[in-house]
Design an enzyme around this catalytic site. Structure first.
Site, short mmCIF file in Angstrom:
data_model
loop_
_atom_site.label_atom_id
_atom_site.label_comp_id
_atom_site.label_asym_id
_atom_site.label_seq_id
_atom_site.Cartn_x
_atom_site.Cartn_y
_atom_site.Cartn_z
N GLU A 41 139.54 18.82 33.38
CA GLU A 41 139.88 19.97 32.55
C GLU A 41 139.50 21.21 33.34
OE1 GLU A 41 141.63 19.47 29.99
OE2 GLU A 41 141.28 17.31 29.86
N HIS A 97 143.16 15.76 25.88
CA HIS A 97 142.78 16.95 26.64
C HIS A 97 141.28 17.11 26.76
CE1 HIS A 97 146.82 18.29 27.31
NE2 HIS A 97 147.08 18.32 26.02
#
Length: 592
Positions: free
Chosen positions: A422, A558
């Protein structure tokens, strides 16, 4: 796009050789065509200063070359490292040309001036009074605007009056009185010391319309002062100046493609409208030619050699000299139009007309990466009867890319590290990693895990917080990339690195390696490309879509650690499918 030389782009236009020679030092940065406005816009760049007095001739040549154009804009920029004093010395003639277009008295006021440059000011010191006239005609704005446009220089321009010597005052007064009483402003006052010999007054020659029987001679090589000559040429432009006595000074520029010359004559306004206008004014629809007879004269006002006209008549355009005499006509299969950026300036209509003139039956249209000329081509085909072969020089890419890169013959029993990152954004050059999640896989089994937060040293955007669920508080006090990424690379060792759209993730890792001097040579495998190859029937191949298709649970999408875990499961499934198809070596995946 890479600039191209002026001659390479515009060498095919009809313009005098002296113009092409003078402007060949420039490169063409861009050519834009606005058909709705009937406008061509050209940007030119160069390191060396050229004679900009030829730019109007170039602009006229553009208008003459294309039926759909009646306006042009030409922008010139110079890329020079010279100081302002050197620039002024070399560019001063072009400044004078620009000033002359505004006011000829201003032009003569500046001609023999000197300049003084300070930090942000250029002071022009005049030899005689004239500053008021220059300011009144905004010549200071003209000069500062030119320097800004051409050289990107910001200078304030000022003028300082010189003193008129007592011995010159009587001569100056007489010259001014003579100027206003004459039909044309051929002479202006110049101090006697600056002139080596007296100026000659321009001869007044009566002009008339009459058939000229004499054969014309080429303009080039026949501009000898005092000689009577006959020229035939294409009209480039016509300029009319009205004198104080309500007379017209008509200046028509013509070219015979060997050279150009200004044809000059006087006429009453009514006489011009009734007799000469139709002859000498340029037509927007077609080229116009005239035949003129006159005396070659040194014009002391315009400072150029002109032809003072005695006789004029209309002339036919010269016969076209190019033909296709082949018994069996060819078909042109490679043709670029003005829709091919920086590669051509001729519209498809003009090509179709020329093909018809040469007896061709068809032409192929193959612009670079566009089909914008197709509508015009349809109309051109109807008008000319030429068959258009519609094509395009297409640009193609392998949008699947390589599933596996830098493979070394590993089998599926090798060690794999499935990872996900990320980040603060999408640009590896400027954005930072904020989380690394990784799962080590050996023989289809998860053997180890790696998970770490990274402090990027900056605030996260609302978009990233919303997408990942990671907040600034969660990263506070966490180590930077410089500490975490080396530990991750140690965790990976020589394992095959696996990821979904892994090109994004490995890009950040390689960027760090480049900055830290760490060479990363691991084999890299992309499950996105593998999913496209195995499951081509899916509407897309995003991670959540592939997980749904394979029945794999994906929680906290995510988040790096969760995405890496899900990717590891789908990789194990896909590896088993590949082995069932007889593929048990990474070297064979790309072929599959």
């Amino acid at each position: 796009m890479e600039n191209r030389n002026f001659t390479k782009v515009f060498g095919g236009l009809e313009m005098p050789a002296v113009v092409k020679s003078s402007l060949r030092g420039l490169d063409v940065k861009s050519v834009r065509v606005y058909k709705g406005q009937a406008l061509i816009e050209v940007e030119l760049e160069g390191r060396n200063i050229v004679n900009e007095d030829f730019l109007p001739v170039f602009k006229d040549s553009l208008v003459n070359s294309f039926d759909f154009v009646n306006k042009t804009q030409v922008f010139v920029k110079y890329d020079t490292k010279e100081d302002i004093s050197s620039i002024l010395k070399k560019y001063f003639k072009n400044i004078l040309c620009a000033v002359r277009e505004v006011n000829r008295f201003c032009y003569f006021s500046l001609t023999d001036s000197e300049n003084e440059v300070s930090e942000d000011r250029i002071l022009f010191k005049l030899k005689r009074p004239g500053a008021f006239l220059l300011y009144n005609n905004k010549i200071d704005k003209v000069i500062s605007g030119l320097l800004k446009e051409r050289f990107n220089l910001d200078y304030r321009v000022e003028f300082e009056d010189g003193k008129l010597q007592k011995s010159d005052k009587k001569e100056a007064a007489a010259a001014v009185e003579k100027f206003y009483e004459s039909d044309a402003p051929w002479e202006v006052y110049r101090p006697a010391a600056a002139v080596s010999e007296p100026k000659k007054r321009m001869p007044r020659i009566s002009a008339k319309i009459a058939e000229i029987e004499d054969e014309p001679v080429p303009i080039k090589g026949n501009l000898n002062e005092g000689e009577t000559v006959v020229f035939k040429g294409r009209i480039i432009s016509t300029e009319i100046t009205e004198t104080r006595k309500k007379k017209y000074i008509v200046k028509t520029q013509i070219t015979d493609e060997t050279y150009s010359v200004t044809v000059k004559f006087f006429a009453d306004p009514e006489e011009y409208e009734d007799s000469y206008k139709e002859l000498v004014e340029k037509s927007k629809k077609k080229e116009k030619y005239i035949k003129v007879k006159g005396v070659v004269t040194d014009d002391t006002f315009d400072r150029e050699t002109v032809l003072m006209m005695k006789e004029i008549c209309a002339a036919e355009a010269p016969e076209k000299t190019r033909f296709d005499n082949a018994e069996k006509k060819r078909v042109e299969l490679h043709l670029h139009t003005n829709m091919s950026d920086m590669d051509a300036i001729t519209p498809i209509t003009a090509y179709a007309k020329r093909a018809k003139e040469w007896g061709h039956r068809a032409i192929a249209l193959t612009d670079h990466g566009v089909v914008q000329a197709f509508p015009e081509a349809i109309d051109a085909a109807k008008d000319t009867g030429i068959k258009i072969l519609y094509g395009c020089e297409a640009y193609i890419i392998d949008d699947l890319g390589s599933i596996c890169e830098n493979q070394k013959g590993q089998g599926f029993d090798a060690e794999f590290v499935v990872f996900d990152l990320e980040t603060t954004g999408l640009k590896k050059e400027t954005d930072k990693i904020i989380e690394i999640g990784a799962v080590k896989v050996k023989n289809g089994e998860v053997t180890d895990k790696f998970s770490a937060f990274i402090n990027p040293g900056r605030k996260l955007s609302d978009k990233i917080v919303k997408l990942t669920g990671i907040t600034d508080d969660m990263l506070e006090g966490k180590p930077p990339e410089e500490e975490v990424v080396p530990k991750f690379l140690e965790f990976c060792g020589d394992s095959v690195l696996v990821g979904h759209n892994v090109g994004f993730d490995i890009g950040f890792i390689r960027r760090f390696g480049l900055e830290a001097g760490i060479k990363i040579e691991n084999t890299v495998l992309d499950t996105l490309g593998l999913a496209r190859a195995l499951y081509g029937n899916l509407k897309n191949h995003k991670l959540d879509t592939v997980c749904d298709h394979l029945g794999v649970s994906l929680l906290n999408h995510h988040r790096a650690v969760d995405d890496a875990g899900a990717t590891a499961v789908i990789f194990i499934i896909m590896a088993n499918e590949l082995q069932s198809k007889g593929i048990d070596n990474l070297n064979d995946i790309n072929v599959f």
